[in-house]
Write an enzyme that holds these catalytic residues in place. Structure first.
Site, mmCIF file in Angstrom:
data_model
loop_
_atom_site.group_PDB
_atom_site.id
_atom_site.type_symbol
_atom_site.label_atom_id
_atom_site.label_comp_id
_atom_site.label_asym_id
_atom_site.label_seq_id
_atom_site.Cartn_x
_atom_site.Cartn_y
_atom_site.Cartn_z
ATOM 1 N N LYS A 15 6.869 1.492 -8.420
ATOM 2 C CA LYS A 15 5.597 2.005 -7.906
ATOM 3 C C LYS A 15 5.524 1.860 -6.386
ATOM 4 O O LYS A 15 4.959 2.719 -5.710
ATOM 5 C CB LYS A 15 4.397 1.356 -8.608
ATOM 6 N N ARG A 90 -4.937 -6.136 -10.229
ATOM 7 C CA ARG A 90 -3.907 -6.583 -11.148
ATOM 8 C C ARG A 90 -4.493 -7.336 -12.332
ATOM 9 O O ARG A 90 -3.747 -7.929 -13.107
ATOM 10 C CB ARG A 90 -2.967 -7.516 -10.392
ATOM 11 N N ARG A 129 17.733 -6.795 -7.381
ATOM 12 C CA ARG A 129 17.126 -6.079 -6.246
ATOM 13 C C ARG A 129 17.409 -6.793 -4.928
ATOM 14 O O ARG A 129 17.303 -8.015 -4.843
ATOM 15 C CB ARG A 129 15.619 -6.033 -6.517
ATOM 16 N N ARG A 162 14.205 -11.183 -2.540
ATOM 17 C CA ARG A 162 12.914 -11.877 -2.625
ATOM 18 C C ARG A 162 13.071 -13.124 -3.466
ATOM 19 O O ARG A 162 13.772 -13.107 -4.473
ATOM 20 C CB ARG A 162 11.873 -10.946 -3.260
ATOM 21 N N ARG A 173 7.029 -12.778 -14.450
ATOM 22 C CA ARG A 173 6.171 -11.752 -13.842
ATOM 23 C C ARG A 173 5.824 -10.671 -14.860
ATOM 24 O O ARG A 173 4.710 -10.147 -14.857
ATOM 25 C CB ARG A 173 6.870 -11.145 -12.615
HETATM 26 P P1 AMP Z 1 4.668 -7.380 -5.792
HETATM 27 O O1 AMP Z 1 5.292 -7.321 -4.425
HETATM 28 O O2 AMP Z 1 3.607 -6.343 -5.984
HETATM 29 O O3 AMP Z 1 5.694 -7.391 -6.891
HETATM 30 O O4 AMP Z 1 3.909 -8.799 -5.853
HETATM 31 C C1 AMP Z 1 4.610 -10.008 -5.724
HETATM 32 C C2 AMP Z 1 3.736 -11.154 -6.157
HETATM 33 O O5 AMP Z 1 2.585 -11.238 -5.290
HETATM 34 C C3 AMP Z 1 3.169 -11.045 -7.554
HETATM 35 O O6 AMP Z 1 4.087 -11.510 -8.546
HETATM 36 C C4 AMP Z 1 1.936 -11.956 -7.444
HETATM 37 O O7 AMP Z 1 2.310 -13.319 -7.481
HETATM 38 C C5 AMP Z 1 1.444 -11.662 -6.036
HETATM 39 N N1 AMP Z 1 0.456 -10.554 -6.029
HETATM 40 C C6 AMP Z 1 0.631 -9.282 -5.574
HETATM 41 N N2 AMP Z 1 -0.482 -8.565 -5.746
HETATM 42 C C7 AMP Z 1 -1.383 -9.377 -6.324
HETATM 43 C C8 AMP Z 1 -2.717 -9.223 -6.786
HETATM 44 N N3 AMP Z 1 -3.369 -8.044 -6.707
HETATM 45 N N4 AMP Z 1 -3.332 -10.305 -7.332
HETATM 46 C C9 AMP Z 1 -2.720 -11.481 -7.437
HETATM 47 N N5 AMP Z 1 -1.449 -11.706 -7.055
HETATM 48 C C10 AMP Z 1 -0.780 -10.672 -6.500
#
Ligand code: AMP
Length: 227
Positions: A15, A90, A129, A162, A173
């Site tokens: 996404k 989320r 990744r 990451r 996750r």
């Molecule tokens: P992402 O880069 O979108 O995969 O996000 C990485 C991590 O950031 C997630 O596994 C969560 O720990 C945290 N995170 C990202 N967006 C949110 C959100 N809207 N609410 C809470 N935690 C978030």
């Protein structure tokens, strides 16, 4: 005409990639809460310290931190012509907090694009990744390797992974996604905003599907997306 869309989809669903291409195409900001939180971590802010612990454990960062971060970001003038949200909301709690922000800013969401992809592919995508810290190019050591091991094809920088992309954290996750985020599919379906996209295709094909949707919607009386 302003366009406001959200991307939903499991971690590793692509996404972020689609949101970024769409943002460049429509020339509106791509707001990605994961990156905003990683910026907080990089600057060692108080919120960043709390976020790091949660992110490294595959859990959601607390509601207040994320919601106030989004409110600040959406209030900036560059969002007046629209925005693409990636990774927010989320959870149902965040979706309700978001409704409040939308009311305060007197705006509405046009559509929610949900990228569907099988779970085993999500894990493979995350665990392998890598990305370039200099130019942002993304790789996958199994599915899209760089020509030279760990070196960016574009700018020769060393690739990084990451900290939350290990297989163990990837599984956590996905569990968090299923428990907290999947209920949003019904939530936005009930608001007649949900559009499903097949994410198990090439980046170009998925983007093409998204553009076709925009064109279909343009010719449809029951418009969700009013590009
Ligand atoms: P992402 O880069 O979108 O995969 O996000 C990485 C991590 O950031 C997630 O596994 C969560 O720990 C945290 N995170 C990202 N967006 C949110 C959100 N809207 N609410 C809470 N935690 C978030």
């Amino acid at each position: 005409m302003s366009i406001r869309v959200l991307f939903l989809g499991g971690p590793g669903s692509g996404k972020g990639t689609q949101a970024s291409i769409l943002s460049r195409t429509l020339n509106i900001p791509h707001i990605d809460t994961g990156s905003l939180l990683r910026d907080e971590i990089a600057t060692c802010s108080e919120n960043g310290k709390i976020a790091k612990d949660r992110i490294d454990n595959g859990q959601l960062v607390p509601f207040q931190i994320v919601v106030s971060m989004i409110k600040d970001r959406l209030s900036r003038t560059d969002c007046e012509e629209g925005f693409i949200l990636d990774g927010f909301p989320r959870s149902l709690e965040q979706a309700e907090g978001f409704e409040q922000i939308l009311k305060e800013l007197n705006i509405k969401i046009d559509a929610v694009l949900n990228i569907n992809i099988p779970e085993d592919i999500l894990i493979a995508r995350m665990a392998y990744r890598k990305s370039c810290p200099s130019c942002g190019e993304k790789y996958n050591t199994k599915l899209k390797p760089s020509k030279q091991d760990n070196i960016c094809d574009n700018c020769n920088s060393a690739l990084t992974q990451r900290t939350d992309d290990s297989e163990e954290t990837a599984v956590k996750r996905i569990q968090t996604y299923k428990k907290e985020t999947e209920p949003l599919i019904t939530y936005y379906h009930d608001q007649n905003l949900m559009i499903n996209i097949d994410g198990n295709q090439s980046i170009e094909k998925i983007f093409n599907d998204i553009l076709n949707l925009f064109n279909e919607e343009k010719n449809n009386d029951n418009k969700k997306i009013k590009a």
